[in-house]
Design a protein around this motif. Sequence first.
Motif, mmCIF file in Angstrom:
data_model
loop_
_atom_site.group_PDB
_atom_site.id
_atom_site.type_symbol
_atom_site.label_atom_id
_atom_site.label_comp_id
_atom_site.label_asym_id
_atom_site.label_seq_id
_atom_site.Cartn_x
_atom_site.Cartn_y
_atom_site.Cartn_z
ATOM 1 N N THR A 94 5.930 13.492 33.358
ATOM 2 C CA THR A 94 6.251 13.425 31.933
ATOM 3 C C THR A 94 4.978 13.080 31.177
ATOM 4 O O THR A 94 3.979 12.675 31.767
ATOM 5 C CB THR A 94 7.360 12.388 31.652
ATOM 6 N N GLY A 95 5.022 13.249 29.851
ATOM 7 C CA GLY A 95 3.849 12.950 29.040
ATOM 8 C C GLY A 95 3.910 13.660 27.701
ATOM 9 O O GLY A 95 4.860 14.390 27.405
ATOM 10 N N ASN A 96 2.878 13.466 26.928
ATOM 11 C CA ASN A 96 2.859 14.018 25.559
ATOM 12 C C ASN A 96 1.948 15.226 25.412
ATOM 13 O O ASN A 96 1.697 15.685 24.295
ATOM 14 C CB ASN A 96 2.425 12.933 24.573
ATOM 15 N N ASP A 97 1.440 15.757 26.533
ATOM 16 C CA ASP A 97 0.475 16.856 26.483
ATOM 17 C C ASP A 97 0.952 18.025 27.354
ATOM 18 O O ASP A 97 0.679 18.062 28.558
ATOM 19 C CB ASP A 97 -0.891 16.357 26.965
ATOM 20 N N PRO A 98 1.663 18.993 26.770
ATOM 21 C CA PRO A 98 2.192 20.127 27.549
ATOM 22 C C PRO A 98 1.120 20.910 28.293
ATOM 23 O O PRO A 98 1.344 21.355 29.425
ATOM 24 C CB PRO A 98 2.878 20.993 26.481
ATOM 25 N N ASN A 99 -0.045 21.093 27.679
ATOM 26 C CA ASN A 99 -1.111 21.861 28.335
ATOM 27 C C ASN A 99 -1.643 21.132 29.564
ATOM 28 O O ASN A 99 -1.943 21.748 30.593
ATOM 29 C CB ASN A 99 -2.254 22.114 27.355
ATOM 30 N N ALA A 100 -1.744 19.811 29.466
ATOM 31 C CA ALA A 100 -2.201 19.027 30.613
ATOM 32 C C ALA A 100 -1.175 19.064 31.744
ATOM 33 O O ALA A 100 -1.541 19.078 32.922
ATOM 34 C CB ALA A 100 -2.463 17.581 30.191
#
Length: 228
Positions: A184-190
């Motif tokens: 999970t996280g806030n950076d889709p590209n990462a």
Amino acid sequence: MQSELATLKANNTYFLTPLPPGKQTIGCRWVYKIKRKSNDSLEHYKARLVAKGYTQLEGIDYHNTFSPTAKMVTIRCLLALATAQNWSLHQLDVHNAFLHGDLSEEICMSLPPIFQRQEENLVYRLNKSLYGLTQASRQWFSKFSTAIQGVGFIQSKADYSLFTCKKGKSFIALLIYVDDILITGNDPNAIIFLKKFLHNQFRIKDLGDLKYFLGMEVSWSKKGIFIL
């Protein structure tokens, strides 16, 4: 069975060699499984070669065996964080996870009965871990943690199964439970980059949005994530 042995050989799991003088072998056996699709129809038959770990000698065939697993409180905290921040939750499955672990011990395993050659004293010398080995889980986790930290992730000291990566405003969290991975996280590209990296390293299956994990059912709605 031939397909399983070919897969193991392609993975450099073992090589054939005469049994070294004074060296004892560990046993192995075949485990058969019927894999079914979600509608319960037959997908395929599976034969897996499994080491008889109970025949290993401590101090010779293995040393440390402890392998950390994610704590339930960490899983719940990660789900709560994703819900509060409205982050997506991704689930991955590692294909044949335990076969990726490297071995430091000299382990010789007898050939499966129907493949034994009576005129030759040949054995499998194991380069990599195999299901059933006492240290299999530990070696897999060691291989995974080394790889993920190599691309900038930091291992949590509170829960060794949790890895995080923060670069500027980008934040990604990864939790592993044996061969199941949550991201999970806030950076889709990462996240996309991380999935590609993991697939290139270990061959993963992307299961999409998290739906079911360790007995917890996760449902999605416009109001957020709900744990059942």
